[in-house]
Every structure is written in C-alpha cells, then in structure tokens.
Design an enzyme around this catalytic site. Sequence first.
Site, PDB file in Angstrom:
ATOM      1  N   GLY B   9     -73.140 -14.735  -2.281  1.00  0.00           N
ATOM      2  CA  GLY B   9     -72.623 -16.011  -1.790  1.00  0.00           C
ATOM      3  C   GLY B   9     -72.936 -17.072  -2.827  1.00  0.00           C
ATOM      4  O   GLY B   9     -73.204 -16.767  -3.991  1.00  0.00           O
ATOM      5  N   LYS B 184     -90.306 -23.959   4.567  1.00  0.00           N
ATOM      6  CA  LYS B 184     -88.838 -24.025   4.505  1.00  0.00           C
ATOM      7  C   LYS B 184     -88.253 -24.207   5.904  1.00  0.00           C
ATOM      8  O   LYS B 184     -87.240 -24.880   6.079  1.00  0.00           O
ATOM      9  CB  LYS B 184     -88.276 -22.765   3.837  1.00  0.00           C
ATOM     10  CG  LYS B 184     -86.747 -22.707   3.713  1.00  0.00           C
ATOM     11  CD  LYS B 184     -86.199 -23.701   2.686  1.00  0.00           C
ATOM     12  CE  LYS B 184     -84.678 -23.800   2.702  1.00  0.00           C
ATOM     13  NZ  LYS B 184     -83.992 -22.616   2.178  1.00  0.00           N
ATOM     14  N   GLU B 269     -77.419 -17.488  11.723  1.00  0.00           N
ATOM     15  CA  GLU B 269     -78.693 -16.813  11.386  1.00  0.00           C
ATOM     16  C   GLU B 269     -79.781 -17.203  12.399  1.00  0.00           C
ATOM     17  O   GLU B 269     -80.837 -17.728  12.021  1.00  0.00           O
ATOM     18  CB  GLU B 269     -79.114 -17.183   9.969  1.00  0.00           C
ATOM     19  CG  GLU B 269     -78.152 -16.660   8.901  1.00  0.00           C
ATOM     20  CD  GLU B 269     -78.700 -16.841   7.488  1.00  0.00           C
ATOM     21  OE1 GLU B 269     -79.003 -15.833   6.838  1.00  0.00           O
ATOM     22  OE2 GLU B 269     -78.832 -17.999   7.053  1.00  0.00           O
TER      23      GLU B 269
END
Lengths: 303, 303
Positions: B9, B184, B269
Amino acid sequence: MTIAMIGSGALGLYYGARLQQAGEDVHFLLRSDYDAICNKGLTVHSCDGDFYLESLQGYRNAHEMPKADLVIVGLKTFANQHLKELITPLLSEQTAILTLQNGLGNEEQLAELFGRERILGGVAFICSNRGEPGKVHHLSQGAIRLGEFSAGLTARAEQLSAMFNRAQVPCQAVEDLKKIRWEKLVWNIPFNGLCALTDKTTDLLLAHPPTRELISELMDEVANGANAQDLTSPIDGKAFGAHMIEITEGMDDYHPSMMIDRQQGRPLELEAIYAIPLKQAAQRGIELPRIAMLYSLLSVTEK
Amino acid sequence: MTIAMIGSGALGLYYGARLQQAGEDVHFLLRSDYDAICNKGLTVHSCDGDFYLESLQGYRNAHEMPKADLVIVGLKTFANQHLKELITPLLSEQTAILTLQNGLGNEEQLAELFGRERILGGVAFICSNRGEPGKVHHLSQGAIRLGEFSAGLTARAEQLSAMFNRAQVPCQAVEDLKKIRWEKLVWNIPFNGLCALTDKTTDLLLAHPPTRELISELMDEVANGANAQDLTSPIDGKAFGAHMIEITEGMDDYHPSMMIDRQQGRPLELEAIYAIPLKQAAQRGIELPRIAMLYSLLSVTEK
C-alpha cells in the site's frame, strides 16, 4: 373544542386527524402538505385501520387561524425560535398549550413566552412518518401521557386525556410531567442518537451485542440523571430500559426521527434531547459520560 | 540487503522506494499496482521532494520472490490470515521479519507462525496515500521507531535503524517495543475511529471543542491502558497526547487510513486497534469506557 395544531409533521397530522375524526374542531398550520391536503384531503395509513379525511381546515399562516381553546405543538425543537410568532395569534385568555415535542426545555420556553399556567407537556410513544404530501403513516404504538407544567394532576389535564381517549388515542394524565419526560429520554437518547450517528435502524443496533449493551448502558445513565431531579418516584433504569428494548424489538427496522432528519439534511434535535438533559444532570452533580460522548459525536456531524 | 516488501500500500511502496533509492535490493509483492509499476515505474510525490524509480522488482506471487534477509510487513491487519502463505516462501535461516502494521497483536501472530526470534515491530508516523496506480503520495511525517519483539535493544535493530536513516527515513531503534506500540495507539485510537465514524477529517474534529475534548479523553484512556502493561517507563497521557494533537494540527485535513477504508467499503482494522488493546487493558483490570463505546459504534458500521 377548537384546537390549533402547530407543526404538522407526521405526529401533528396523525393526532390532529384522530381528533378531527372524533368531532373536534381542528385547525392545522401546514407547510409542505398544504396544497395536497387542500386539494385531496388527508389519508392516514394506520396500523389500527386506514382512514381518510376529505377536508381539513388548513392554513399557511397562523394569523389566519381562529383563536383556539388548545394549541398542540408538534414542531421540531430546532424550530423553537418561531414559537412566539406562531402561537401568539392563537391565544385567548383561556387557551391551553400542550407541547408534544421531544426532549427537555420546551415547556420552559413556552412558559417564558406565554405564562406557565397555560402550559402542559406530553410524551407521545408513536412510530409514524410522512409519506407523499397528503399521506401519513402510523406504523405502531400511539399512546400519549401528559401532565401540567406547573401543577400536579388537574381537571384540565384529565379532560384533555379523556378527549384523546375518545379519539382512539390511548392517553393518561399524570402528576409528574418531569418524570415522563425523562422516561421518554430513556428511549430517545440511545435510539435517536445511535441510529442517526451510525445510519443503522433500531433492529440492527439491537441485534449486534456490543451496541445492544451500549443501549442499556446509555439507558442506565439516563435513569441516573433522572433520579437526581426530585421525581415523585425514581425510574428503575434496568427494568424500564428492558421494557423499552422489548417494545423497540416489536418496531422492526424503525428509523427514528433523528436518523431521518440526518438523512434528509435537516438539523438534529440535539439541544432538547442531549444538551439540556446533560446540563440538568450536571447541575445535580451527575456525570453522564457515554451520553456526553454521543452528544459530542452527533454535534460534529452537523459541522 | 535483500528485502521483501509484503503489502505494498502507500506505506509499503513509500518505504520500499526509499530503501531501493538508497541501494537496497528491494522486492515488492504487488496487486493492483502491478501492471502500472512494471510498465511505467513508480512516482513518489513526497513532501521531501518528488522522485521517480524507473524500474521496480515487482511480483504477483510470493513464490516467485527470492529468499530475503528482511521481510517488511505493511499488510492491512484484517488480511493477517494470509501471513503464513505470503511470508513462508521468503524465509531462510536468518531472515528477520519487521512488521510496520497498525495496532497490537501482529508480532504475536508472526511469532507464532515463524518463531519469536525473527520478529521485530515498528511504528511508522507517516501521512501517505496512494494516487492512481504507479503513484504514491507522501504528505508529511515519515519517521519509524522499531524494536525487537523478544529482546531489548539489539545490534540487529540498530542495523535496521541505520539502514532506514541512510534511506532518508528518520528511524530510531528502541528497547521497549510495547511502549512505542501503545504510544502509536494514543494517535490511532482517537483519530482513526472518530474520523471513520463521523466521516470528518482530523482538522474538523480538532476545531470542534466537544470532539477535541473527546480526543483528549480517549488519549488519556489509552495512556491508562498502556501504563498497566509493565512498560519500561510510563506514558504521560496529557503531555504525549498534547504533543500528538500538535503534530496532527500540522497535518491539515488528514484522512486517516480507517476513514479511507470505510469510505472505500474495505474492512476496518478494529481488532488490532481496538479489540486487542481493550482486552489487554481488561486483563490488567483497567476499563476504558470511551474506547469501548467507540469500538462498539465502529463495529456496527460493518454490519
């Protein structure tokens, strides 16, 4: 009784039609349905049996309407800035005003404008929507509970309740308007907001275990907020919530009004259904974190 | 170094292109971009200066690729069921596997399949997206932090970090992979989910005070979950969250990957970014109610 129906959406058209059918002298303030209804009358597709009214007393302007014994307000709450101009022409000394609008704060606004002794509030449990102009669909439910804004149970409230019952609208007059307002929020806060936000109907939200649980959690929060408001008796969040979920399961793939409002690009009734309840809970020291989060998410969809 | 890039990607193409530009022997597993890249090469529109690679070593099938010294995994986590078939053909005795995927649980899955000593994880702070086939846009940021899955700071991690730095990718090897993964999430949990749910970009959510506050509250919850995980040092939710918000304000009207996935009808996700973090927090007795609510809302959008 001479009745002025202000805000003739699905709810106003349905209840007004029932009252006219029962012989009341009903006058409708109309907008988008005006031409269709004046030309062809009103068709009500009702789960209790369809009916047709050949002629309605419809108006485009409140100034053309007669003085009323009763003004019923079915306006969307985001249009409340028009209450003064729409209702003032209809009032005589004795006129009562019954708001069937969603959420909290409507009686207060009407009381401020027209005096608290005129005001009653009611909550309508009804699944209805508008079809093409001149048609209204009554899908299920339909009962009203109503009460005085600044008094307990009065003869006036009992008389209005009797009038609705004569018109095939199950109605009960209650002592504690505040309590029935919060009880309605037990339904409105989860279902209106979650359906509007996710664009999923009530049946899908109830069939998906995580959102079904979230609905119960939101209902518990509403009951917590309610029970800090000096109600005559507390709301049992678990039992009342379970009852609301059971009723909703009987409504199939229902599209709550706020979901339809969002789909059609209209404003959402966020002030009455979220902001004021959150504020009233906060004033009693009660945090409602999931409701606050839902309100934040809904409010950004309008940006 | 012979590098196999699995999952090409925007992220995989960008980092792979940088590594090739720096002289590494990079092999790309491609799908939709295969024809365009084989015919016309790859154009990188980068905020650090555009560049063009005339020829890439591209493959449609992992079985045609050479054994690699390093496999970099940039696959969407919802495709993790393909990890075994895609990576097995690439492994020699010494091959290391670096996953740059989102969320938690990816290193564990790779370790289960290929042995924990092979595995490193990294978090990429990069704003990138794909243009038409054969083009990738690097909008801002771009740094990577990486670490070993089952050891502290190793020479291998330092060597990989040095390789990225030679390729104009700012990179740091760290001792505590778990900590950088949770750091993150301080970004991913609020911004990916809220943007996907509301279909609003990061700048709009930050400009609207109620959602800006909700972002901070979600960041605090992530830090609470993180700090129950025996990190080498705690995450300061307030300070680190404020830093993330400041960086995000520099990203203008950014569309996070989950927002784009929803718009394009791809799976979200949710497992890696929500379900596993919630589970790891719950295992340490930490409730994350706003994150749980956001996960419930996102999960019903896929129904």
